[in-house]
Design a protein around this motif. Sequence first.
Motif, short mmCIF file in Angstrom:
data_model
loop_
_atom_site.label_atom_id
_atom_site.label_comp_id
_atom_site.label_asym_id
_atom_site.label_seq_id
_atom_site.Cartn_x
_atom_site.Cartn_y
_atom_site.Cartn_z
N ILE A 5 0.85 -1.19 0.00
CA ILE A 5 0.00 0.00 0.00
C ILE A 5 0.88 1.24 0.00
N ARG A 6 0.47 2.23 -0.77
CA ARG A 6 1.08 3.57 -0.64
C ARG A 6 0.03 4.49 -0.03
N TYR A 7 0.46 5.31 0.89
CA TYR A 7 -0.48 6.14 1.66
C TYR A 7 0.04 7.56 1.71
N GLN A 8 -0.80 8.51 1.35
CA GLN A 8 -0.42 9.91 1.47
C GLN A 8 -1.66 10.75 1.74
N VAL A 9 -1.45 11.89 2.39
CA VAL A 9 -2.55 12.80 2.69
C VAL A 9 -2.22 14.16 2.10
N GLU A 10 -3.16 14.68 1.31
CA GLU A 10 -3.02 16.01 0.70
C GLU A 10 -4.37 16.70 0.74
N ASP A 11 -4.36 17.95 1.19
CA ASP A 11 -5.58 18.77 1.19
C ASP A 11 -6.76 18.07 1.88
N GLY A 12 -6.47 17.34 2.94
CA GLY A 12 -7.53 16.66 3.67
C GLY A 12 -8.03 15.39 3.03
N LEU A 13 -7.33 14.93 1.99
CA LEU A 13 -7.72 13.70 1.29
C LEU A 13 -6.65 12.64 1.50
N ALA A 14 -7.05 11.45 1.95
CA ALA A 14 -6.13 10.33 2.07
C ALA A 14 -6.17 9.54 0.76
N LEU A 15 -5.04 9.39 0.14
CA LEU A 15 -4.93 8.65 -1.11
C LEU A 15 -4.28 7.30 -0.80
N ILE A 16 -5.04 6.23 -0.95
CA ILE A 16 -4.57 4.87 -0.65
C ILE A 16 -4.42 4.12 -1.97
N THR A 17 -3.21 3.69 -2.24
CA THR A 17 -2.91 3.07 -3.53
C THR A 17 -2.62 1.59 -3.34
N LEU A 18 -3.38 0.72 -4.03
CA LEU A 18 -3.10 -0.71 -4.03
C LEU A 18 -1.87 -0.96 -4.90
N ALA A 19 -0.86 -1.64 -4.36
CA ALA A 19 0.39 -1.81 -5.09
C ALA A 19 0.88 -3.24 -4.97
N ARG A 20 0.03 -4.18 -5.39
CA ARG A 20 0.43 -5.59 -5.39
C ARG A 20 0.39 -6.10 -6.83
#
Length: 703
Positions: A5-20
């Motif tokens: 998983i890649r996880y980042q927060v920008e402008d109050g939005l959590a972006l969760i990226t599936l990376a398998r």
Amino acid sequence: MNSLIRYQVEDGLALITLARPPVNALGQTLRAAVLDACQRAASDASVRAIILHGDGKLFSAGADISEFGSAASFAAPSLPDLLSRLTQLDKPLIAALSGLALGGGLELALACGYRIGEPSLRLGLPEISLGLLPGAGGTQRLPRLIGVAPALDMMISGLPIDANRALELGLLDRLAASADTLVEAARAFALDLLGDLAPARPQTPFAEPAASVAEDFFQQYRQTHEPRWKNRLAPRLVLAAVEAACVLPLQAGLERELALFKQAEDSAQSAALRHLFFAEREAGRIPGIAEDIALRPVARVAVIGAGTMGGGIAMNFANAGIPVVVLEQKSEALERGLANVRRNYESSVSRGKLNAEQLEQRMQLLVGTLDYADIADADLVIEAVFEKLEIKQQVFRTLDEVCKPGAILASNTSSLDVDAIAAVTRRPQDVIGLHFFSPANVMRLLEVVRARETAPDVLATTLRLAKRIGKVAVVSGVCFGFIGNRMLEPYNREAHRLVLEGATPARVDGVLTDLGLNMGALTMTDLAGIDVNFLVRDSNRSAFADDASYYRVGDALYSLGRYGQKTGRGFYLYEGRQRRDDDEVVALAERLASELQVERRLIGDAEIHDRCLFMLINEGIQLLDEGIALRAGDIDLVWTNGYGFPAWVGGPLHYAEQLGLDKVLDGIHRYRDSLGTYGQRWFQPAPLLERLVAAGKTRIEKI
């Protein structure tokens, strides 16, 4: 954060990226990582909305199929539990879907409150192809989102829909301009939702899904569809689950779905279909050939022969965007062949499979010629002329003269010696067999016949090309009939002999179709042509010259001009495609049995089953022992994709494993001893079968 998983927060939005990679399969480790990431976002006061998307070109192709049937399938967090927990988040959860959202991947998207896709996205619930049903909420949430009828259609067909159709149905809320702008569009969508004070989960359009269909919908659906489901369990379980969505509240429906899923997962049918799934992936792995071998370029194809088979073969390549030159000897035959191809495409247009523009695009890729010089620059040439060795050898002598160096020269022979064909050229390393099945533009199976001197890169190139044109390719060594037709011989032999001994054609075929085969052996003979069957058998008559009994009925029908469906008379009478029993065939069998001194008697269904199926299985095991087939799974792929053997039974050899190899061997011994000289001649168990049983093996493998 977990590497899946890649996880980042920008402008109050959590972006969760599936990376398998490569398909973001939702195995236990990825499920746990998704749950951790979503819980982290839910507990972070700075996060106002969550976006879930896939790394690379796709969102998720679904569950990890290797987990099915094992404890890992429901290891915590199970997919149903994960998705239920996601539905309880108090922040908007947006699925940004690219490439594929299939099976569990689509169920994950359904658990999100909102969905946005990109134009090339395909969405589907294909679990039925593995004898399963959606087991993580798909049968309950999808009908509540888009209505019962379209949801049921997606699950029963297993076919994906495109992004525009998904938007039209309400499965998607928005469509991004492109895959490249999907994440930015998802961010904008999330901010719009927050600005509008949208709820974490909107009200579903069909909160009472039963209201979307007529009161007798399920009764009518069963009456319409159950006859073609035959013995298949999965469609019935899908229907039961969707019906539950209409009569139970969501939580109770989810519990009912899970119980039905576990029933499907534990079934022999699902195990058989999963066997074929993995067999298909294994079939392309050839011992001694590296996966990174340099392939020969195939940008232009030529087909020799514009008959039914040649035209169908050419269509495969045109469908894939590959230019094809079709060569014939006479202009009338060429024009007739190209006209047949156009009619086939026009039929696809009338059924909504193609549009008129696509038809013309494909026809423009097909060029006819009467001159061998016009195929001199082809990268692959496929001969599809009359099934006679001398004729095919003459074609290959000509190809040897006119084709460029490095061109792959392929024969579409169904039974002849590819080594003998290659031997008439000065480039036997470039020769291979490509046995397409009729109708060649429809049937998925392609037997790839590796001749004695076929170069590794030729084999690898044709296997890759088979995938490109949508075929299931199985490698066979050289022998009479290769894998499929060689196994067909003893299967047909017993069907013919049983008619001679007293069974009616309908009784023989009925036992086979009751197992789930698309048609019985004798119906298949009528369809293929009794004349074709005679000519193939006649070319191999030396193999059974010491016993002329079993094929006498077929020979007699041939001599009477009863060639099957094409003449309206064969083992059956035909009016169009309507088949009727024919007492004359029974009388013919009685007369021939008297001449041959074959005793006629009442024959039970169990004997019909065992004699046809055990001889089919026995020949397959012998092919494996000889090295003609590389794996038992390859043999099962041939028979399920080329001969109508039911996929939910898993193919002849998988079926033998379910019956018990000892039972198969005992049956062969029993008929060897009870059928007199005929039994002694034909019921000889394959040595590998004897070794497997003696070793206590339950799986078919070389030992």
